[in-house]
Design a protein around this motif. Sequence first.
Motif, mmCIF file in Angstrom:
data_model
loop_
_atom_site.group_PDB
_atom_site.id
_atom_site.type_symbol
_atom_site.label_atom_id
_atom_site.label_comp_id
_atom_site.label_asym_id
_atom_site.label_seq_id
_atom_site.Cartn_x
_atom_site.Cartn_y
_atom_site.Cartn_z
ATOM 1 N N LYS A 374 0.825 -1.202 0.000
ATOM 2 C CA LYS A 374 0.000 0.000 0.000
ATOM 3 C C LYS A 374 0.861 1.255 0.000
ATOM 4 O O LYS A 374 2.000 1.270 0.472
ATOM 5 C CB LYS A 374 -0.914 0.011 1.229
ATOM 6 C CG LYS A 374 -2.058 -0.982 1.160
ATOM 7 C CD LYS A 374 -3.084 -0.687 2.238
ATOM 8 C CE LYS A 374 -4.285 -1.615 2.092
ATOM 9 N NZ LYS A 374 -5.342 -1.293 3.081
ATOM 10 N N GLY A 541 -8.151 -6.145 16.236
ATOM 11 C CA GLY A 541 -7.334 -5.177 15.507
ATOM 12 C C GLY A 541 -6.566 -4.244 16.431
ATOM 13 O O GLY A 541 -6.474 -4.462 17.642
ATOM 14 N N VAL A 549 -8.516 1.231 15.412
ATOM 15 C CA VAL A 549 -7.973 2.048 14.323
ATOM 16 C C VAL A 549 -7.381 1.136 13.257
ATOM 17 O O VAL A 549 -7.020 -0.015 13.528
ATOM 18 C CB VAL A 549 -6.898 3.041 14.819
ATOM 19 C CG1 VAL A 549 -7.501 4.068 15.756
ATOM 20 C CG2 VAL A 549 -5.750 2.309 15.492
ATOM 21 N N ASP A 550 -7.270 1.655 12.058
ATOM 22 C CA ASP A 550 -6.728 0.880 10.950
ATOM 23 C C ASP A 550 -5.203 0.858 11.029
ATOM 24 O O ASP A 550 -4.573 1.807 11.524
ATOM 25 C CB ASP A 550 -7.183 1.485 9.621
ATOM 26 C CG ASP A 550 -6.886 0.559 8.450
ATOM 27 O OD1 ASP A 550 -7.215 -0.636 8.544
ATOM 28 O OD2 ASP A 550 -6.291 1.020 7.464
ATOM 29 N N LEU A 551 -4.605 -0.225 10.552
ATOM 30 C CA LEU A 551 -3.151 -0.323 10.513
ATOM 31 C C LEU A 551 -2.553 0.738 9.596
ATOM 32 O O LEU A 551 -1.493 1.291 9.890
ATOM 33 C CB LEU A 551 -2.751 -1.729 10.042
ATOM 34 C CG LEU A 551 -1.269 -2.016 9.818
ATOM 35 C CD1 LEU A 551 -0.474 -1.844 11.117
ATOM 36 C CD2 LEU A 551 -1.073 -3.424 9.264
ATOM 37 N N LYS A 554 -4.118 6.592 5.331
ATOM 38 C CA LYS A 554 -4.098 7.073 3.943
ATOM 39 C C LYS A 554 -3.481 8.452 3.868
ATOM 40 O O LYS A 554 -3.575 9.253 4.781
ATOM 41 C CB LYS A 554 -5.518 7.095 3.385
ATOM 42 C CG LYS A 554 -6.169 5.715 3.287
ATOM 43 C CD LYS A 554 -7.573 5.826 2.728
ATOM 44 C CE LYS A 554 -8.222 4.443 2.644
ATOM 45 N NZ LYS A 554 -9.605 4.523 2.127
#
Length: 555
Positions: A374, A541, A549-551, A554
């Motif tokens: 990513k 997670g 929270v997301d790893l 963005k």
Amino acid sequence: MIVFKNANIVDVYSGEIVEGNVVVEKDKISFVDLNDEIDKIIEKIKKEVKVIDLKGKYLSPTFIDGHIHIESSHIIPSEFEKFALKSGVTKVVIDPHEIANVLGKEGILFMMDDAEILDVYVMIPSCVPATDLETSGAVIDAEDIAELINLPNVLGLGEVMNYVGVVNEDEKVLKKIEVVKKAGKLIDGHCPQLRGLDLCKYISHGIMSDHECTEEEEVLEKLRLGLKLMIREGTASKNINLLSIAKKINDKRNIMLVSDDVSIKDLDGRYMLKILRKATKYISPIEAIQMVTINPANYFGFDVGIKPGNEASLIIFNDLDNFDVLDIVVKGRFLDEIFKKVKTKNNKIKKSTINYHYKKKEDFLIGGIDYDIKDGSVRAIEPIEDSLITREIVMDVEEAIKLKEKNKINKIFVLERHKNTNNIGKGLIFDFLKEGAVASSYAHDSHNVIAIGNNEDDLALAVNFLKDIGGGFVAVKDGEVVDYLKLNIGGIMGDDGNYVLEKTLSIEDKIKSWSKFGNIFLSMSFFSLPVIPELKITDRGLVKDMKIVDLFIKK
């Protein structure tokens, strides 16, 4: 009858060393002679008298550990007591939320009843599960607390870790607190870094103590607002330096010394005596003893100290500079005599609680890092030595991949192991493991399986091996199990203290070069504790400040 003559009595009531003589009958102190009348009294006594001339040695009450999770030593209470008594600890106040998160009420009742000599008092766990950010093996709700709160040796409600819920007046959390208030029992707190208005809201709901301070000003604010402060010096978290506030206050009665979590290695090393030695850098030896005797006794409602009618549990010290122990008396009997007669109970609970399916190497790949790279940034957990707190590091994905290739960043996973949900939390951790892979079924607070490493084959081998042995610790490198420790009680404790100690020392020695952290398994157990800031990981997670929270971040 035993007469201790010519003692220097550590008087925890007045904070003095007083010359005197102490008479013990059966398990009680019958007479404390402060007027040098003992010879006349011995002449009048027609019973058999054993006179022990201490020749100026120090006589102190035995100790209270006012906040400990016995499960952190990885042995059951009947094994724990064999080590703790040698530290002079004869009373412990436990919060058995580790075993409760695995086995619920059954685990709590087991912890209450397993020890034979050690006095085990219980604070009923308030947070099973600790949060809704993880999957636990059981639930303890307000109805369960109401059922347990009036049992013998139950003192109150264990550390209320969901401080956010208290501050925001969550109905479920407050209902548990109200049940305990109605019973007239104590309520322990847990509020790291909470200050100002939110701290006042937290205290206003009946919270009475805290053991999570990390800074002097935080300690002072909480003391000034009436909280009982437990200064912790355990294996993973060391806060004894906070005793530096002793110079800034005039009254130390509301300060206790506790361990919270102690490994079997430190337990075997006479842990409480070490805590007292460290404390004397900031306070006097008598003040240190008060913080593990009369101060916790006043909070919990015990009657301790060398006075007529009290339990004859005493420590004979050669000196108070190094807390050099000559002998220990527990309820009128010397320790050697007690250990000859202690019996092993047969109320063990042995349950296989590793309920996930066998895993494949592919389960330990992280999308965006190992494949489908990513763009943007990624979060990583930064552990801090001697602290439960972690930091969040944010870096470019490409940088993280390069650091992972050098083992400066590891992959970290939490696998749900109670209900076979197939949940696997995936994340990154900075600068923890230099080589190999490790896995453990002891991981706060829900005790899912936590695994760290970069080789997917080794990670799969580690978590599958844990399933085969029913839980414990395992270290793997290059496709081979380097060493392991089996914990057959809920995957978090063993029922043979000597085995657990021997295997703990063995595995630590074999992997000591793998990490800068001295106790790899105890340290990693806190990386899944979401109620401690800043960035943690559960089976659901990454958790930052009590939110999933997301790893990836963005651009």
